[in-house]
Enzyme design. Sequence first.
Site, PDB file in Angstrom:
ATOM      1  N   HIS A  50       0.840  -5.273   3.836  1.00  0.00           N
ATOM      2  CA  HIS A  50       1.515  -4.446   2.779  1.00  0.00           C
ATOM      3  C   HIS A  50       2.011  -3.263   3.765  1.00  0.00           C
ATOM      4  O   HIS A  50       1.317  -2.716   4.628  1.00  0.00           O
ATOM      5  CB  HIS A  50       0.529  -3.761   1.591  1.00  0.00           C
ATOM      6  N   ARG A 101       3.808  -1.601  -0.635  1.00  0.00           N
ATOM      7  CA  ARG A 101       2.575  -1.171  -0.677  1.00  0.00           C
ATOM      8  C   ARG A 101       2.152  -1.534  -2.254  1.00  0.00           C
ATOM      9  O   ARG A 101       2.828  -1.310  -3.154  1.00  0.00           O
ATOM     10  CB  ARG A 101       2.440   0.192  -0.723  1.00  0.00           C
ATOM     11  N   ALA A 102       0.972  -2.599  -2.455  1.00  0.00           N
ATOM     12  CA  ALA A 102       0.400  -2.828  -3.646  1.00  0.00           C
ATOM     13  C   ALA A 102       0.204  -1.648  -4.619  1.00  0.00           C
ATOM     14  O   ALA A 102       0.848  -1.787  -5.824  1.00  0.00           O
ATOM     15  CB  ALA A 102      -0.248  -3.940  -3.912  1.00  0.00           C
ATOM     16  N   SER A 103      -0.710  -0.709  -4.157  1.00  0.00           N
ATOM     17  CA  SER A 103      -0.778   0.252  -5.117  1.00  0.00           C
ATOM     18  C   SER A 103       0.325   1.079  -5.576  1.00  0.00           C
ATOM     19  O   SER A 103       0.107   1.724  -6.510  1.00  0.00           O
ATOM     20  CB  SER A 103      -2.022   1.057  -4.482  1.00  0.00           C
ATOM     21  N   HIS A 125      -0.886 -10.278  -7.516  1.00  0.00           N
ATOM     22  CA  HIS A 125      -1.486  -9.001  -6.732  1.00  0.00           C
ATOM     23  C   HIS A 125      -1.091  -7.920  -7.983  1.00  0.00           C
ATOM     24  O   HIS A 125      -0.062  -7.584  -8.065  1.00  0.00           O
ATOM     25  CB  HIS A 125      -0.702  -9.053  -5.419  1.00  0.00           C
ATOM     26  N   TYR A 149      -8.524  -5.102  -7.976  1.00  0.00           N
ATOM     27  CA  TYR A 149      -8.005  -6.136  -7.272  1.00  0.00           C
ATOM     28  C   TYR A 149      -8.814  -7.518  -7.448  1.00  0.00           C
ATOM     29  O   TYR A 149      -8.100  -8.522  -7.716  1.00  0.00           O
ATOM     30  CB  TYR A 149      -7.944  -5.821  -5.661  1.00  0.00           C
ATOM     31  N   HIS A 195      -7.473 -11.623  -1.339  1.00  0.00           N
ATOM     32  CA  HIS A 195      -8.824 -11.008  -1.139  1.00  0.00           C
ATOM     33  C   HIS A 195      -9.885 -12.197  -1.602  1.00  0.00           C
ATOM     34  O   HIS A 195     -10.690 -12.238  -2.360  1.00  0.00           O
ATOM     35  CB  HIS A 195      -8.938 -10.146  -2.722  1.00  0.00           C
ATOM     36  N   GLU A 216      -4.926  -8.348   5.142  1.00  0.00           N
ATOM     37  CA  GLU A 216      -4.587  -7.376   4.178  1.00  0.00           C
ATOM     38  C   GLU A 216      -4.339  -5.705   5.130  1.00  0.00           C
ATOM     39  O   GLU A 216      -4.207  -4.994   4.501  1.00  0.00           O
ATOM     40  CB  GLU A 216      -5.680  -6.622   3.033  1.00  0.00           C
ATOM     41  N   ARG A 228     -10.057   0.553   6.028  1.00  0.00           N
ATOM     42  CA  ARG A 228      -9.548   0.968   7.448  1.00  0.00           C
ATOM     43  C   ARG A 228     -10.713   1.188   8.436  1.00  0.00           C
ATOM     44  O   ARG A 228     -10.161   1.384   9.527  1.00  0.00           O
ATOM     45  CB  ARG A 228      -8.813   2.134   6.973  1.00  0.00           C
TER      46      ARG A 228
END
Lengths: 333, 333
Positions: free
Chosen positions: B8, B64-66, B171, B187, B216, B277, B283
Site C-alpha cells: 500500500h 493506503r487501505a486505512s 480489504h 482487517y 493477511h 503488506e 514496521r
Amino acid sequence: MVIDCHGHYTTVSKEAQAFRDAQVAARADARPPVISDDQIRESVQPQLAFQAARGTDVTIFSPRASSMGHHAGDARANQEWARICNDLIHRVCTLFPRQFVGVCQLPQSVDGSAADCIGELERCVNELGFIGCNLNPDPSGGHWTAPPLTDRAWYPLYEKLVELDVPAMVHVSASCNPNFHATGAHYLNADTTAFMQFLTGDLFKDFPRLRFVIPHGGGAVPYHWGRYRGLAQDMKRPRLVDLIRDNIFFDTCVYHYPGIELLMKVVPIDNIVFGSEMVGAVRGIDPETGNYFDDTKRYIDSIPSMSTTDRTKIFELNARKVYPRINNVLSRQ
Amino acid sequence: MVIDCHGHYTTVSKEAQAFRDAQVAARADARPPVISDDQIRESVQPQLAFQAARGTDVTIFSPRASSMGHHAGDARANQEWARICNDLIHRVCTLFPRQFVGVCQLPQSVDGSAADCIGELERCVNELGFIGCNLNPDPSGGHWTAPPLTDRAWYPLYEKLVELDVPAMVHVSASCNPNFHATGAHYLNADTTAFMQFLTGDLFKDFPRLRFVIPHGGGAVPYHWGRYRGLAQDMKRPRLVDLIRDNIFFDTCVYHYPGIELLMKVVPIDNIVFGSEMVGAVRGIDPETGNYFDDTKRYIDSIPSMSTTDRTKIFELNARKVYPRINNVLSRQ
C-alpha cells in the site's frame, strides 16, 4: 485428570428453546419449561459418551452459546432466560457431579449494563457452585454496539469477578448480522477483537487478578502472533507474554493438528487450557483422520516433544489455576 | 522473479491526507493536492529500499487501505478521493515502471452501490494499466451494514471484474467502531468473515472466473482449517480445496515463521500468493530474529522442504495467474 474447560449444553431438551422462542415473541403461552431429571440424563448422554471415549474426566459446562441471544430479548426477559439456562446447567452438574462443573450465562442485553449481571453471577457462584461465566463482548449479536471490554462500563462486573475469584470466557452468542456466520466468523472475530482490546488497554493494571479465557484457540491471534508482537512493540505496549501471563488464557478448540501444533509453539504453555467445545460447532468426523474434528485431546497427545509437565498443565493444572473454585468442587467428590 | 502482491502507498505525501481531511470536513479550502514528481520519488524510497534489501522485484501497489475511509465521505466525495489516490498510484507506477504495478481503490460509500465503482475500475484498468482492485466488504468501517459479498447487490461489480479479467483483494479500511482496532482486529476479522461468506454461498457457480485474494494470510482461516473443513462437511458444502481452487487465494502477510509454516502446510500451494503488506501494519524489527516482522520472504525462504516449483508458484506464477494483466505490464519492460 483431564479437565475440558469448554463445553456447552447444546443438547438441552427442546422445551427450553421452545420457551425462549415464545418468550421473545411475547406469546401468551410462554411458560418456563418443565424438564424431568430423566430428560436431563438422556440429553447429556452424547457428552458422557465422548468423555469416556476420549479420556476426559470433567467438563466445565455452560449453557448453549448460540442460544444466549442477548440481542433477542430485553433486560427482563434475558434475566429470566439466563436463570432458566443456568438452573438447567446446575441440574446437570447435580446429576453428574463428577463429570460436569458449571459456568453461567450472564443476563446481558443490548441496552443493559454490567450491573445487570452481578446478581445472577453471585447466585450461580455462591448458591449453585459455579466456577466462572461466559461474557459476551457483543450483546447486539453482530452489530458491535457495546463498549470495548476495556471500557469502564464493564468494571462493576470485573470487580465482582475478582471478588468471587472466577474467570470469564469471552464468548459471543448467535449473529443477527447476515455478514457473520456464527461459528464460522462471529465467534472467531470476537476472540480476535477481544485480544486486541486487551493489548491496547490497561485493564490488567486496574484488575491484576482478572482472568479471561479466549476460546477457539484465541481466534486469529496465535496464527498472527508475530503481527501482535510487532503491533505491541510499535505501540510501546507490554510484550505479549507479559500482557497475558496472569490474565489471558487460550483454549485448545482448534480442529486440526497443524493448528494445535502452532498454538503450542507460540503461546506459553502456562496460558493454554484444554478445551474441545464438545458437543459444539463441528460435529463430524474428519475423513482425513477418521476421528472427530473436535477430539482436540488427540492432537495434543500427538505432539511428540511435549513433556509430561506441560501436558499436565494443559490438561489439568492451568484449569485449576484459572478456575480455582474447581478445586473445591473436585475435592468434595 | 518475485512479485509482492500486497503493498500500500502508506508513505504518500501528506498533502493527500490534508486534502481528504478538508474534503470530508467540507472545508472551503479543500483543493486537490498538488504533489510534484520529486515528492513522489522521495515518498517511495522506503519501498524501493525494502525491495532491494529483501530481493523482491515488483510490488502490486494500491492506495493506503486505512485512508480509503469509505465510511467518511459520501458517494461524490469518495469518487473524487478514489480518483486522486489512484492517480497517485499511477504516477508511482509511471515513474518506477519496473518496481510497481497498480491496483485501485474503489469509490465505495455507506449508501453507495456496486455500480458506483464500475467507472473508476474501468478507468484504472483500461486507461492507467491497473491489474486489480481492493474491495471493501464493510464500507461502514466496522458496523458491517453492507450485504455479504455473496449478495446479488455486488454482482454488477463482479460482472465487470470478470469482463476485465482482474481480481479483487478483500480489504477493509479504517474502523470507526471503537471495538475494532484497524490492523489488529478489523482487517483480520474481515478476511475471516469474507471466507465464511464464500463458503456458505454459491458465488463461484455464478462467476466461475471471479477471483479474490484474501489478505493477511487469510485472517483466522488457515489456523482453523480443520474447523472450516468440518463446517463445510456438516453443511454439505464443497470441500475447501474445491471451493477455493480457481477463485480464492491467500497472501503470505503473516509475520512469524510458525504462521507461514502452518499456511504452507494446510493451504494448497496453488492458492498462495506472496505478499508482505510492506510498508504497512507492522514496521518494527523482531528482537527475536533481528529481522523486520514484515519481511515475509525470509520466512518462506526458511521452509526447508519447499521445492523450487512450489517456491516459483508462490513468488511469481500464482500472481501471474491471479492478476493475468501483470503479464502485459511486465512484458512491455
